[in-house]
Write a protein that holds these residues in place. Structure first.
Motif, PDB file in Angstrom:
ATOM      1  N   GLY A   1       0.818  -1.206   0.000  1.00  0.00           N
ATOM      2  CA  GLY A   1       0.000   0.000   0.000  1.00  0.00           C
ATOM      3  C   GLY A   1       0.852   1.257   0.000  1.00  0.00           C
ATOM      4  O   GLY A   1       0.555   2.230  -0.704  1.00  0.00           O
ATOM      5  N   ASP A   2       1.935   1.269   0.802  1.00  0.00           N
ATOM      6  CA  ASP A   2       2.820   2.434   0.849  1.00  0.00           C
ATOM      7  C   ASP A   2       3.469   2.690  -0.508  1.00  0.00           C
ATOM      8  O   ASP A   2       3.590   3.844  -0.941  1.00  0.00           O
ATOM      9  N   GLN A   3       3.880   1.635  -1.183  1.00  0.00           N
ATOM     10  CA  GLN A   3       4.529   1.790  -2.488  1.00  0.00           C
ATOM     11  C   GLN A   3       3.552   2.356  -3.517  1.00  0.00           C
ATOM     12  O   GLN A   3       3.908   3.241  -4.312  1.00  0.00           O
ATOM     13  N   VAL A   4       2.343   1.851  -3.517  1.00  0.00           N
ATOM     14  CA  VAL A   4       1.348   2.360  -4.447  1.00  0.00           C
ATOM     15  C   VAL A   4       1.025   3.815  -4.128  1.00  0.00           C
ATOM     16  O   VAL A   4       0.898   4.658  -5.034  1.00  0.00           O
ATOM     17  N   GLN A   5       0.896   4.126  -2.838  1.00  0.00           N
ATOM     18  CA  GLN A   5       0.584   5.500  -2.446  1.00  0.00           C
ATOM     19  C   GLN A   5       1.675   6.467  -2.902  1.00  0.00           C
ATOM     20  O   GLN A   5       1.389   7.540  -3.429  1.00  0.00           O
ATOM     21  N   ARG A   6       2.954   6.074  -2.719  1.00  0.00           N
ATOM     22  CA  ARG A   6       4.046   6.942  -3.155  1.00  0.00           C
ATOM     23  C   ARG A   6       4.035   7.133  -4.664  1.00  0.00           C
ATOM     24  O   ARG A   6       4.283   8.232  -5.168  1.00  0.00           O
ATOM     25  N   PHE A   7       3.706   6.057  -5.391  1.00  0.00           N
ATOM     26  CA  PHE A   7       3.653   6.160  -6.851  1.00  0.00           C
ATOM     27  C   PHE A   7       2.547   7.126  -7.275  1.00  0.00           C
ATOM     28  O   PHE A   7       2.766   8.008  -8.111  1.00  0.00           O
ATOM     29  N   VAL A   8       1.371   6.966  -6.695  1.00  0.00           N
ATOM     30  CA  VAL A   8       0.236   7.824  -7.059  1.00  0.00           C
ATOM     31  C   VAL A   8       0.527   9.273  -6.688  1.00  0.00           C
ATOM     32  O   VAL A   8       0.249  10.199  -7.469  1.00  0.00           O
ATOM     33  N   GLU A   9       1.095   9.483  -5.505  1.00  0.00           N
ATOM     34  CA  GLU A   9       1.418  10.848  -5.094  1.00  0.00           C
ATOM     35  C   GLU A   9       2.450  11.473  -6.025  1.00  0.00           C
ATOM     36  O   GLU A   9       2.389  12.668  -6.334  1.00  0.00           O
ATOM     37  N   GLY A  10       3.411  10.658  -6.491  1.00  0.00           N
ATOM     38  CA  GLY A  10       4.408  11.163  -7.432  1.00  0.00           C
ATOM     39  C   GLY A  10       3.781  11.576  -8.748  1.00  0.00           C
ATOM     40  O   GLY A  10       4.130  12.616  -9.325  1.00  0.00           O
ATOM     41  N   VAL A  11       2.852  10.761  -9.241  1.00  0.00           N
ATOM     42  CA  VAL A  11       2.162  11.093 -10.494  1.00  0.00           C
ATOM     43  C   VAL A  11       1.366  12.379 -10.333  1.00  0.00           C
ATOM     44  O   VAL A  11       1.401  13.266 -11.196  1.00  0.00           O
ATOM     45  N   ARG A  12       0.654  12.510  -9.225  1.00  0.00           N
ATOM     46  CA  ARG A  12      -0.147  13.707  -8.998  1.00  0.00           C
ATOM     47  C   ARG A  12       0.732  14.944  -8.845  1.00  0.00           C
ATOM     48  O   ARG A  12       0.391  16.031  -9.327  1.00  0.00           O
ATOM     49  N   SER A  13       1.873  14.779  -8.183  1.00  0.00           N
ATOM     50  CA  SER A  13       2.791  15.902  -8.019  1.00  0.00           C
ATOM     51  C   SER A  13       3.315  16.363  -9.363  1.00  0.00           C
ATOM     52  O   SER A  13       3.403  17.571  -9.644  1.00  0.00           O
ATOM     53  N   ASN A  14       3.651  15.413 -10.233  1.00  0.00           N
ATOM     54  CA  ASN A  14       4.127  15.768 -11.574  1.00  0.00           C
ATOM     55  C   ASN A  14       3.040  16.472 -12.372  1.00  0.00           C
ATOM     56  O   ASN A  14       3.313  17.426 -13.106  1.00  0.00           O
ATOM     57  N   ASP A  15       1.791  15.996 -12.237  1.00  0.00           N
ATOM     58  CA  ASP A  15       0.680  16.626 -12.953  1.00  0.00           C
ATOM     59  C   ASP A  15       0.481  18.067 -12.473  1.00  0.00           C
ATOM     60  O   ASP A  15       0.243  18.980 -13.278  1.00  0.00           O
ATOM     61  N   ARG A  16       0.589  18.289 -11.152  1.00  0.00           N
ATOM     62  CA  ARG A  16       0.438  19.665 -10.641  1.00  0.00           C
ATOM     63  C   ARG A  16       1.562  20.553 -11.123  1.00  0.00           C
ATOM     64  O   ARG A  16       1.363  21.728 -11.437  1.00  0.00           O
ATOM     65  N   GLY A  17       2.785  19.973 -11.205  1.00  0.00           N
ATOM     66  CA  GLY A  17       3.916  20.759 -11.689  1.00  0.00           C
ATOM     67  C   GLY A  17       3.752  21.167 -13.134  1.00  0.00           C
ATOM     68  O   GLY A  17       4.085  22.304 -13.523  1.00  0.00           O
ATOM     69  N   ARG A  18       3.221  20.267 -13.961  1.00  0.00           N
ATOM     70  CA  ARG A  18       3.002  20.598 -15.389  1.00  0.00           C
ATOM     71  C   ARG A  18       1.874  21.625 -15.547  1.00  0.00           C
ATOM     72  O   ARG A  18       1.853  22.382 -16.495  1.00  0.00           O
ATOM     73  N   ALA A  19       0.930  21.616 -14.600  1.00  0.00           N
ATOM     74  CA  ALA A  19      -0.224  22.511 -14.710  1.00  0.00           C
ATOM     75  C   ALA A  19       0.148  23.951 -14.361  1.00  0.00           C
ATOM     76  O   ALA A  19      -0.577  24.886 -14.702  1.00  0.00           O
ATOM     77  N   LYS A  20       1.265  24.139 -13.668  1.00  0.00           N
ATOM     78  CA  LYS A  20       1.644  25.507 -13.255  1.00  0.00           C
ATOM     79  C   LYS A  20       2.238  26.272 -14.424  1.00  0.00           C
ATOM     80  O   LYS A  20       2.873  25.741 -15.283  1.00  0.00           O
TER      81      LYS A  20
END
Length: 238
Positions: A219-238
């Motif tokens: 669960g921790d590994q999946v959570q880190r992966f999802v959070e990383g994807v979301r962080s990258n998406d927010r960075g591209r949106a700025k």
């Protein structure tokens, strides 16, 4: 009941088809294989019972033919659905929708086909593994492998077993959705197979995600992966 006129020479195959159709209708109407007696089928077609035995050795053989016809017509429906899409993921989801919709349209035969053993003792569900309908599921797996969605089975120790496993996963999702919708029709399944499509989409997307984060990710590994994807998406949106 009035008997039908004597069939012209060479029309035996047509009569055989009428017999199978009548047996399928009786099964659907009564939702019980006990209603599909040779006499009841003969009456529905307008022939005598001996005419049935010219085409089928017994009731089990007739019911085998009903199941075989079901799988053939299911395959036709799947073929039409797949032909409407070009992207492998869209084709796979269309395959699942068509499977569930066909099961719901033929509830009694669907249930019977998946619990019935053929005249030789072979479960019809095992026979389904050799039908064109299941082959289409395997083809969907190959398309998703080519797309890069599933790992290439050539990298595994058992490529054939891997492909079978992936096809069984797709079948499990579609069959599970269909079976529950038939067994519990009053549950809030949504409009136009809404819930069924959601779980099929989740199955396809989840399998793709597993190939990225790992088949046995915690669960921790999946959570880190999802959070990383979301962080990258927010960075591209700025």
């Amino acid at each position: 009941m009035a008997r039908r006129a004597r069939s012209p020479r060479g029309s035996g195959e047509q009569l055989r088809g009428e017999i199978v159709d009548a047996a399928a209708r009786l099964l659907e109407e009564h939702d019980n294989a006990d209603a599909v007696s040779v006499r009841a089928v003969a009456d529905a077609v307008g022939v005598t019972p001996p005419s049935i035995y010219l085409h089928f050795a017994d009731k089990d053989a007739l019911l085998d033919a009903v199941c075989g016809q079901y799988f053939d017509r299911l395959d036709d429906a799947l073929g039409r659905a797949v032909a409407e899409h070009t992207h492998p993921l869209d084709r796979t989801l269309a395959l699942g929708r068509a499977y569930v919709r066909f099961a719901l349209d033929h509830r009694a035969v669907y249930r019977f086909a998946f619990c019935h053993s053929g005249g030789d003792g072979t479960p019809m569900v095992d026979e389904a593994l050799r039908t064109a309908a299941f082959v289409r599921l395997a083809e969907a797996v190959r398309e998703l492998v080519d797309l890069g969605w599933y790992p290439d089975p050539a990298s595994t120790d058992d490529p054939d077993g891997y492909a079978l496993q992936m096809a069984l996963e797709l079948w499990t999702v579609a069959h599970g959705a269909a079976s529950l919708m038939i067994a519990k029709p009053d549950l809030p399944w949504g409009e136009n197979l809404e819930v069924a499509e959601a779980v099929m989409r989740a199955g396809c997307l989840g399998r793709g995600l597993m190939s990225v984060v790992g088949d046995h990710a915690t669960g921790d590994q999946v959570q880190r992966f999802v959070e990383g994807v979301r962080s990258n998406d927010r960075g591209r949106a700025k």
